[in-house]
Write a protein that holds these residues in place. Structure first.
Motif, mmCIF file in Angstrom:
data_model
loop_
_atom_site.group_PDB
_atom_site.id
_atom_site.type_symbol
_atom_site.label_atom_id
_atom_site.label_comp_id
_atom_site.label_asym_id
_atom_site.label_seq_id
_atom_site.Cartn_x
_atom_site.Cartn_y
_atom_site.Cartn_z
ATOM 1 N N UNK A 73 0.772 -1.234 0.000
ATOM 2 C CA UNK A 73 0.000 0.000 0.000
ATOM 3 C C UNK A 73 0.804 1.286 0.000
ATOM 4 N N UNK A 74 2.062 1.217 -0.402
ATOM 5 C CA UNK A 74 2.903 2.412 -0.428
ATOM 6 C C UNK A 74 2.803 3.123 -1.770
ATOM 7 N N UNK A 75 2.726 2.347 -2.837
ATOM 8 C CA UNK A 75 2.520 2.924 -4.168
ATOM 9 C C UNK A 75 1.282 2.308 -4.787
ATOM 10 N N UNK A 76 0.783 3.010 -5.782
ATOM 11 C CA UNK A 76 -0.361 2.529 -6.556
ATOM 12 C C UNK A 76 0.128 2.322 -7.980
ATOM 13 N N UNK A 77 -0.239 1.192 -8.558
ATOM 14 C CA UNK A 77 0.165 0.878 -9.928
ATOM 15 C C UNK A 77 -1.046 0.930 -10.838
ATOM 16 N N UNK A 78 -0.900 1.620 -11.950
ATOM 17 C CA UNK A 78 -1.963 1.662 -12.965
ATOM 18 C C UNK A 78 -1.404 1.062 -14.242
ATOM 19 N N UNK A 117 2.646 7.547 -5.463
ATOM 20 C CA UNK A 117 2.529 7.295 -4.032
ATOM 21 C C UNK A 117 1.063 7.263 -3.629
ATOM 22 N N UNK A 118 0.736 6.476 -2.628
ATOM 23 C CA UNK A 118 -0.644 6.394 -2.149
ATOM 24 C C UNK A 118 -0.947 7.471 -1.107
ATOM 25 N N UNK A 119 0.089 8.082 -0.571
ATOM 26 C CA UNK A 119 -0.088 9.160 0.408
ATOM 27 C C UNK A 119 1.121 10.090 0.356
ATOM 28 N N UNK A 120 1.101 11.113 1.147
ATOM 29 C CA UNK A 120 2.180 12.103 1.083
ATOM 30 C C UNK A 120 3.515 11.484 1.524
ATOM 31 N N UNK A 121 4.616 11.985 0.963
ATOM 32 C CA UNK A 121 5.944 11.457 1.314
ATOM 33 C C UNK A 121 6.252 11.568 2.807
ATOM 34 N N UNK A 122 5.685 12.560 3.467
ATOM 35 C CA UNK A 122 5.919 12.755 4.899
ATOM 36 C C UNK A 122 5.235 11.691 5.750
ATOM 37 N N UNK A 123 4.335 10.932 5.157
ATOM 38 C CA UNK A 123 3.612 9.886 5.886
ATOM 39 C C UNK A 123 4.203 8.498 5.666
ATOM 40 N N UNK A 124 5.237 8.396 4.844
ATOM 41 C CA UNK A 124 5.843 7.096 4.531
ATOM 42 C C UNK A 124 7.201 7.016 5.222
ATOM 43 N N UNK A 137 12.339 4.524 11.509
ATOM 44 C CA UNK A 137 11.035 5.105 11.801
ATOM 45 C C UNK A 137 11.079 6.614 12.009
ATOM 46 N N UNK A 138 12.264 7.161 12.231
ATOM 47 C CA UNK A 138 12.381 8.612 12.439
ATOM 48 C C UNK A 138 12.543 9.379 11.132
ATOM 49 N N UNK A 139 12.708 8.673 10.027
ATOM 50 C CA UNK A 139 12.865 9.312 8.721
ATOM 51 C C UNK A 139 11.680 8.982 7.832
ATOM 52 N N UNK A 140 11.346 9.919 6.954
ATOM 53 C CA UNK A 140 10.289 9.681 5.967
ATOM 54 C C UNK A 140 10.861 9.932 4.570
ATOM 55 N N UNK A 141 10.118 9.503 3.573
ATOM 56 C CA UNK A 141 10.505 9.781 2.189
ATOM 57 C C UNK A 141 10.589 11.280 1.971
ATOM 58 N N UNK A 142 9.704 12.022 2.623
ATOM 59 C CA UNK A 142 9.702 13.475 2.504
ATOM 60 C C UNK A 142 10.997 14.134 2.959
#
Length: 134
Positions: free
Chosen positions: A52-57, A66-73, A125-130
């Motif tokens: 559930x981190x990325x969505x594929x079409x 991304x399925x949500x904002x980079x700051x949430x991953x 856990x202290x770092x995000x993609x953002x």
């Protein structure tokens, strides 16, 4: 492929997707940018999609986003998504034998491995993609 390489390529792919401001990117575009074999990257992206981190079409206008904002991953989430086996340091347990000394060492090494895994998850856990965006 080594698990840490998969994590490195996966994280770079997520950073590319995050930098594209919610626009879809094809696996070929991402692979070219991060210099990764496209077939390897598609496997990595498939694992990230399963979690559930990325969505594929699919299709001509398809791609990944991304399925949500980079700051949430978190990086911990990415790491867990891409690791099917135990981490490399758990291989240390393979050096202990079934004799008395080996059994004592196995118990001690197991405690160390648990601590290492806990620390890795806490740090990631202290770092995000953002955190990787300019």
């Amino acid at each position: 492929m080594a698990q840490l390489k998969r994590f490195g390529f996966g994280l770079q792919a997520l950073i590319v997707l995050a930098a594209n401001n919610s626009e879809q990117c094809s696996s070929a575009e991402i692979a070219e940018q991060i210099q990764c074999e496209p077939t390897v990257l598609r496997k990595i992206l498939a694992q990230l999609a399963e979690h559930g981190i990325v969505e594929a079409r699919q299709g001509r206008s398809g791609g990944y986003q991304l399925t949500r904002s980079p700051e949430q991953i978190t990086l911990a989430e990415v790491y867990k998504s891409l690791h099917e086996k135990e981490p490399q340091w758990d291989r240390m347990l393979d050096t202990t034998g079934n004799h008395l000394f080996g059994q004592k060492m196995h118990e001690s090494f197991s405690k160390i491995m648990t601590d290492i895994n806990t620390q890795v998850n806490q740090v990631l856990g202290t770092y995000t993609v953002g955190d990787f965006l300019d």
